[in-house]
Motif scaffolding. Structure first.
Motif, PDB file in Angstrom:
ATOM      1  N   MET A 114       2.157   9.142  -6.167  1.00 48.12           N
ATOM      2  CA  MET A 114       2.724  10.478  -5.990  1.00 48.12           C
ATOM      3  C   MET A 114       3.781  10.767  -7.046  1.00 48.12           C
ATOM      4  O   MET A 114       3.860  11.884  -7.561  1.00 48.12           O
ATOM      5  CB  MET A 114       3.348  10.620  -4.596  1.00 48.12           C
ATOM      6  CG  MET A 114       2.354  10.775  -3.490  1.00 48.12           C
ATOM      7  SD  MET A 114       3.071  11.309  -1.926  1.00 48.12           S
ATOM      8  CE  MET A 114       4.198  10.006  -1.543  1.00 48.12           C
ATOM      9  N   ALA A 115       4.603   9.770  -7.366  1.00 48.44           N
ATOM     10  CA  ALA A 115       5.666   9.981  -8.352  1.00 48.44           C
ATOM     11  C   ALA A 115       5.106  10.173  -9.755  1.00 48.44           C
ATOM     12  O   ALA A 115       5.621  10.982 -10.526  1.00 48.44           O
ATOM     13  CB  ALA A 115       6.637   8.804  -8.318  1.00 48.44           C
ATOM     14  N   ALA A 156      10.798   4.250   2.835  1.00 52.85           N
ATOM     15  CA  ALA A 156      10.236   3.848   4.127  1.00 52.85           C
ATOM     16  C   ALA A 156       9.381   2.597   4.009  1.00 52.85           C
ATOM     17  O   ALA A 156       9.220   1.853   4.972  1.00 52.85           O
ATOM     18  CB  ALA A 156       9.418   4.993   4.716  1.00 52.85           C
ATOM     19  N   ALA A 157       8.845   2.336   2.825  1.00 50.43           N
ATOM     20  CA  ALA A 157       8.028   1.139   2.616  1.00 50.43           C
ATOM     21  C   ALA A 157       8.865  -0.132   2.556  1.00 50.43           C
ATOM     22  O   ALA A 157       8.325  -1.234   2.648  1.00 50.43           O
ATOM     23  CB  ALA A 157       7.219   1.277   1.329  1.00 50.43           C
ATOM     24  N   ALA A 208       0.830  -1.206   0.000  1.00 47.13           N
ATOM     25  CA  ALA A 208       0.000   0.000   0.000  1.00 47.13           C
ATOM     26  C   ALA A 208       0.869   1.262   0.000  1.00 47.13           C
ATOM     27  O   ALA A 208       0.577   2.221  -0.724  1.00 47.13           O
ATOM     28  CB  ALA A 208      -0.936   0.002   1.202  1.00 47.13           C
ATOM     29  N   LEU A 209       1.924   1.257   0.792  1.00 48.07           N
ATOM     30  CA  LEU A 209       2.822   2.409   0.810  1.00 48.07           C
ATOM     31  C   LEU A 209       3.534   2.585  -0.527  1.00 48.07           C
ATOM     32  O   LEU A 209       3.702   3.713  -1.003  1.00 48.07           O
ATOM     33  CB  LEU A 209       3.849   2.267   1.929  1.00 48.07           C
ATOM     34  CG  LEU A 209       3.384   2.625   3.329  1.00 48.07           C
ATOM     35  CD1 LEU A 209       4.474   2.312   4.342  1.00 48.07           C
ATOM     36  CD2 LEU A 209       2.995   4.077   3.415  1.00 48.07           C
ATOM     37  N   THR A 247       8.103  14.547  -6.006  1.00 43.25           N
ATOM     38  CA  THR A 247       9.018  13.502  -6.469  1.00 43.25           C
ATOM     39  C   THR A 247       9.932  13.047  -5.336  1.00 43.25           C
ATOM     40  O   THR A 247      10.120  11.841  -5.124  1.00 43.25           O
ATOM     41  CB  THR A 247       9.860  14.022  -7.650  1.00 43.25           C
ATOM     42  OG1 THR A 247       8.986  14.444  -8.687  1.00 43.25           O
ATOM     43  CG2 THR A 247      10.787  12.941  -8.168  1.00 43.25           C
ATOM     44  N   GLN A 248      10.485  13.988  -4.611  1.00 40.45           N
ATOM     45  CA  GLN A 248      11.377  13.644  -3.501  1.00 40.45           C
ATOM     46  C   GLN A 248      10.605  12.949  -2.373  1.00 40.45           C
ATOM     47  O   GLN A 248      11.109  12.017  -1.757  1.00 40.45           O
ATOM     48  CB  GLN A 248      12.078  14.891  -2.973  1.00 40.45           C
ATOM     49  CG  GLN A 248      12.997  15.568  -3.966  1.00 40.45           C
ATOM     50  CD  GLN A 248      14.107  14.669  -4.439  1.00 40.45           C
ATOM     51  OE1 GLN A 248      13.962  13.984  -5.444  1.00 40.45           O
ATOM     52  NE2 GLN A 248      15.197  14.661  -3.733  1.00 40.45           N
ATOM     53  N   LEU A 249       9.391  13.390  -2.112  1.00 36.75           N
ATOM     54  CA  LEU A 249       8.573  12.761  -1.085  1.00 36.75           C
ATOM     55  C   LEU A 249       8.207  11.333  -1.480  1.00 36.75           C
ATOM     56  O   LEU A 249       8.190  10.426  -0.643  1.00 36.75           O
ATOM     57  CB  LEU A 249       7.319  13.580  -0.810  1.00 36.75           C
ATOM     58  CG  LEU A 249       6.417  13.071   0.312  1.00 36.75           C
ATOM     59  CD1 LEU A 249       7.164  13.090   1.640  1.00 36.75           C
ATOM     60  CD2 LEU A 249       5.157  13.892   0.396  1.00 36.75           C
TER      61      LEU A 249
END
Length: 100
Positions: free
Chosen positions: A23-24, A59-60, A15-16, A50-52
């Motif tokens: 987002m990307a 983190a996933a 999911a992450l 993009t960075q986020l």
């Protein structure tokens, strides 16, 4: 449900990764929750997203690693999850320094 922990962590990681991919691909700043949009006002929203996305995808990886170790031992998986998350979030902050 011998592998319940691994299945749950695998789903959470997927999911992450899906959210990071979304987002990307879209680079839409409105994908962030309202509370996050109010507190952060980036100069370049597309670069920020993009960075986020890179940070969220990184983190996933921690729950994915934990799911893999969870097939062997659940207690070891919890230790791997906490340690990997701490390290990967630290690396993710380095991506976010280049966002602005």
């Amino acid at each position: 449900m011998e592998y319940g922990y691994s299945i749950l962590m695998g789903c959470f990681s997927a999911a992450l990764l899906l959210y990071a991919g979304l987002m990307a691909l879209t680079k839409d700043y409105k994908l962030l929750p309202l509370r996050a949009r109010v507190s952060v006002k980036p100069k370049n929203e597309k670069r920020y997203m993009t960075q986020l996305a890179k940070s969220v995808a990184l983190a996933a990886l921690a729950p994915a690693l934990s799911a893999a170790v969870g097939l062997w031992n659940v207690f070891a998986a919890l230790i791997v999850w906490v340690a990997a998350e701490a390290i990967l979030i630290r690396l993710g902050t380095k991506f976010m320094k280049n966002a602005e």
